[in-house]
Write an enzyme that holds these catalytic residues in place. Structure first.
Site, PDB file in Angstrom:
ATOM      1  N   LYS A   1     -45.593 -13.418   5.897  1.00 22.85           N
ATOM      2  CA  LYS A   1     -43.765 -12.621   5.827  1.00 22.85           C
ATOM      3  C   LYS A   1     -43.242 -12.195   4.780  1.00 22.85           C
ATOM      4  O   LYS A   1     -43.899 -12.616   3.310  1.00 22.85           O
ATOM      5  CB  LYS A   1     -42.972 -14.532   6.541  1.00 22.85           C
ATOM      6  CG  LYS A   1     -43.730 -14.670   7.443  1.00 22.85           C
ATOM      7  CD  LYS A   1     -42.776 -15.274   8.391  1.00 22.85           C
ATOM      8  CE  LYS A   1     -43.765 -15.869   9.862  1.00 22.85           C
ATOM      9  NZ  LYS A   1     -42.642 -16.087  10.501  1.00 22.85           N
TER      10      LYS A   1
ATOM     11  N   TYR B   1     -45.286 -13.079  20.398  1.00 17.76           N
ATOM     12  CA  TYR B   1     -45.354 -14.331  20.095  1.00 17.76           C
ATOM     13  C   TYR B   1     -43.934 -15.287  20.587  1.00 17.76           C
ATOM     14  O   TYR B   1     -44.162 -16.812  20.789  1.00 17.76           O
ATOM     15  CB  TYR B   1     -45.088 -13.939  18.551  1.00 17.76           C
ATOM     16  CG  TYR B   1     -44.688 -14.869  17.103  1.00 17.76           C
ATOM     17  CD1 TYR B   1     -45.424 -16.490  17.436  1.00 17.76           C
ATOM     18  CD2 TYR B   1     -43.273 -15.419  17.069  1.00 17.76           C
ATOM     19  CE1 TYR B   1     -45.479 -17.563  16.905  1.00 17.76           C
ATOM     20  CE2 TYR B   1     -42.927 -16.010  15.972  1.00 17.76           C
ATOM     21  CZ  TYR B   1     -43.940 -17.224  16.036  1.00 17.76           C
ATOM     22  OH  TYR B   1     -43.586 -18.428  15.354  1.00 17.76           O
TER      23      TYR B   1
ATOM     24  N   LYS C   1     -43.537 -18.492  22.957  1.00 19.60           N
ATOM     25  CA  LYS C   1     -42.838 -19.959  22.278  1.00 19.60           C
ATOM     26  C   LYS C   1     -42.367 -20.299  23.844  1.00 19.60           C
ATOM     27  O   LYS C   1     -42.160 -21.629  23.208  1.00 19.60           O
ATOM     28  CB  LYS C   1     -42.148 -19.949  20.991  1.00 19.60           C
ATOM     29  CG  LYS C   1     -42.590 -19.591  19.692  1.00 19.60           C
ATOM     30  CD  LYS C   1     -43.261 -20.818  18.864  1.00 19.60           C
ATOM     31  CE  LYS C   1     -44.176 -20.468  17.576  1.00 19.60           C
ATOM     32  NZ  LYS C   1     -44.695 -21.859  17.330  1.00 19.60           N
TER      33      LYS C   1
ATOM     34  N   CYS D   1     -38.244 -15.652  17.680  1.00 15.86           N
ATOM     35  CA  CYS D   1     -38.180 -14.729  17.941  1.00 15.86           C
ATOM     36  C   CYS D   1     -38.353 -14.701  19.458  1.00 15.86           C
ATOM     37  O   CYS D   1     -38.314 -13.818  20.826  1.00 15.86           O
ATOM     38  CB  CYS D   1     -39.867 -14.774  17.667  1.00 15.86           C
ATOM     39  SG  CYS D   1     -40.215 -14.149  16.070  1.00 15.86           S
TER      40      CYS D   1
ATOM     41  N   ASP E   1     -55.454 -30.694  11.556  1.00 13.73           N
ATOM     42  CA  ASP E   1     -55.418 -29.400  11.963  1.00 13.73           C
ATOM     43  C   ASP E   1     -56.682 -28.667  12.223  1.00 13.73           C
ATOM     44  O   ASP E   1     -57.285 -29.380  11.666  1.00 13.73           O
ATOM     45  CB  ASP E   1     -54.819 -29.154  10.257  1.00 13.73           C
ATOM     46  CG  ASP E   1     -54.227 -27.436  10.661  1.00 13.73           C
ATOM     47  OD1 ASP E   1     -54.999 -25.954  10.311  1.00 13.73           O
ATOM     48  OD2 ASP E   1     -52.867 -27.611   9.973  1.00 13.73           O
TER      49      ASP E   1
ATOM     50  N   ARG F   1     -30.595  -9.220  13.324  1.00 12.72           N
ATOM     51  CA  ARG F   1     -30.530 -10.898  14.390  1.00 12.72           C
ATOM     52  C   ARG F   1     -29.301 -11.875  13.333  1.00 12.72           C
ATOM     53  O   ARG F   1     -28.747 -11.373  12.658  1.00 12.72           O
ATOM     54  CB  ARG F   1     -31.802 -11.606  12.805  1.00 12.72           C
ATOM     55  CG  ARG F   1     -32.978 -11.642  13.325  1.00 12.72           C
ATOM     56  CD  ARG F   1     -33.339 -11.849  14.348  1.00 12.72           C
ATOM     57  NE  ARG F   1     -34.791 -12.019  14.667  1.00 12.72           N
ATOM     58  CZ  ARG F   1     -35.449 -11.955  15.971  1.00 12.72           C
ATOM     59  NH1 ARG F   1     -34.433 -12.087  17.568  1.00 12.72           N
ATOM     60  NH2 ARG F   1     -36.343 -12.448  16.212  1.00 12.72           N
TER      61      ARG F   1
ATOM     62  N   ASP G   1     -60.084 -28.759  16.424  1.00 12.53           N
ATOM     63  CA  ASP G   1     -59.476 -27.903  17.168  1.00 12.53           C
ATOM     64  C   ASP G   1     -58.411 -27.616  18.268  1.00 12.53           C
ATOM     65  O   ASP G   1     -59.407 -28.195  18.961  1.00 12.53           O
ATOM     66  CB  ASP G   1     -60.969 -26.433  17.458  1.00 12.53           C
ATOM     67  CG  ASP G   1     -60.434 -25.641  18.031  1.00 12.53           C
ATOM     68  OD1 ASP G   1     -59.222 -25.250  18.415  1.00 12.53           O
ATOM     69  OD2 ASP G   1     -61.637 -24.061  18.229  1.00 12.53           O
TER      70      ASP G   1
END
Ligand code: NAD
Length: 316
Positions: A188, A145, A149, A119, A33, A278, A51
């Site tokens: 969120k 986004y 994906k 999404c 990470d 949804r 990175d």
């Protein structure tokens, strides 16, 4: 011999929980990470700060005979962040996804897991029949986004065809639980509402929209269970992981207030609400024996106290 796994995004919410689960399952684990986990030291055998937008960093992260790669690293956040940082998300997450899958193919790994998202699906009307995984096409994600994906899914599937490794792709519903982002603009809804409820002194909180948008939320332990079942299965198609419990944002506020034991009145304000509704099929993941153990009330009973503690420690 223990299987060797690399978890990219191991400093994040879901990645750090996944590292813990893989360790419990007897894996040798390397976490990667750009930052260390925020709340507890990583359980991984090895943790590399790198990175992954740099191709060389991805190659180095996957060195040394790795069997499985779990790719969860992403520049992401809640609906506010998704709407104000479109190019940042597209730029950073695309670079990460292309670098990691390319490095994995060159390293000759056996299995590659990608964390995708619901999404990728279009907006839905209230009461519409549930969407299956195939209904992601013709594609019409609500935000960039989701498009990123979808492209990442396609990249993984095409690399898997060309380089003969197994691809596993999960489309996560909104995930929540302790140690998730709770402040700073990337949180969120369950964490954001928990924070607002914990902070509220007069019993009111501001909430984006009018409360009618419909969502479902999956508790972190259930999501991780779904990931492990999917990776160990023969299912190479994208697979939704979530719950069948759907709530309006108004009902979510009520559940958070209940977890807090507070009387809360929402004040509805304009904001980036995202899609109206949804409703996704979980048939595919359930066919692998997956059944979420946490309903929203029991998951919030774990999550709210954790967020409230963070709020209290800031006030100290
Ligand atoms: P998170 O932000 O906590 O974790 C993502 C991690 O990626 C972070 O630790 C971040 O530091 C790391 N990262 C970002 N840029 C990096 C870079 N250049 N190099 C290396 N690492 C980098 O998010 P999360 O909630 O744990 O989500 C994990 C994955 O699941 C993401 O791919 C996300 O898109 C996906 N997902 C999450 C949810 C959810 O509700 N949390 C829903 C759908 C999909």
């Amino acid at each position: 011999m223990a299987k060797r796994a690399v978890v990219c995004g191991a400093g994040g919410f879901i990645g750090s929980h996944l590292v813990q689960r893989l360790m419990n399952d007897g894996y040798w684990v390397r976490g990667v990470d750009i930052k260390h986990p925020e709340w507890t030291a990583s359980a991984a055998h090895e943790f590399i700060v790198a990175d992954l937008r740099e191709p060389g960093a991805a190659t180095a992260a996957l060195r040394g005979g790795i069997d499985e790669v779990y790719q969860l690293a992403a520049d992401m956040g809640g609906m506010g962040f998704i709407h104000r940082a479109e190019t940042q998300i597209m730029h950073n997450s695309m670079l990460i996804n292309l670098n990691v899958v390319d490095a994995a193919a060159k390293a000759g790994i056996e299995r590659y897991f990608l964390a995708s998202s619901v999404c990728v699906y279009r907006d839905m009307k209230l009461g519409e029949a549930e969407l299956t995984e195939e209904d992601a096409y013709p594609a019409a994600p609500d935000n960039e986004y989701g498009w990123e994906k979808l492209y990442a899914e396609r990249a993984v599937l095409s690399y898997a065809r060309e380089h003969a490794f197994e691809a596993r792709i999960a489309r996560f519903q909104n995930c929540y639980g302790p140690e998730g982002t709770w402040t700073g603009g990337r949180e969120k809804a369950p964490a954001a509402l928990s924070r607002k409820v914990a902070e509220s002194v007069d019993g009111t909180i501001e909430v984006w929209g009018d409360g009618s948008a419909v969502r479902s939320f999956v508790y972190i332990d259930d999501l991780i269970d779904g990931v492990r079942r999917l990776v160990d299965s023969d299912v190479s198609e994208p697979t939704n992981i979530g719950t069948r419990e759907y709530v309006s944002v108004k009902e979510l506020v009520e559940l958070v207030a209940e977890a807090a034991g507070k009387n809360i009145t929402p004040v509805w304000v304009p904001g980036p609400v995202g899609v109206q509704s949804r409703n996704f099929s979980n048939d595919r993941i359930e066919s692998l024996g997956y059944q979420p153990l946490f309903d929203l009330a029991s998951g919030l009973a774990e999550t709210y106290p954790w967020v409230a503690q963070r709020v209290a420690s800031l006030a100290d």
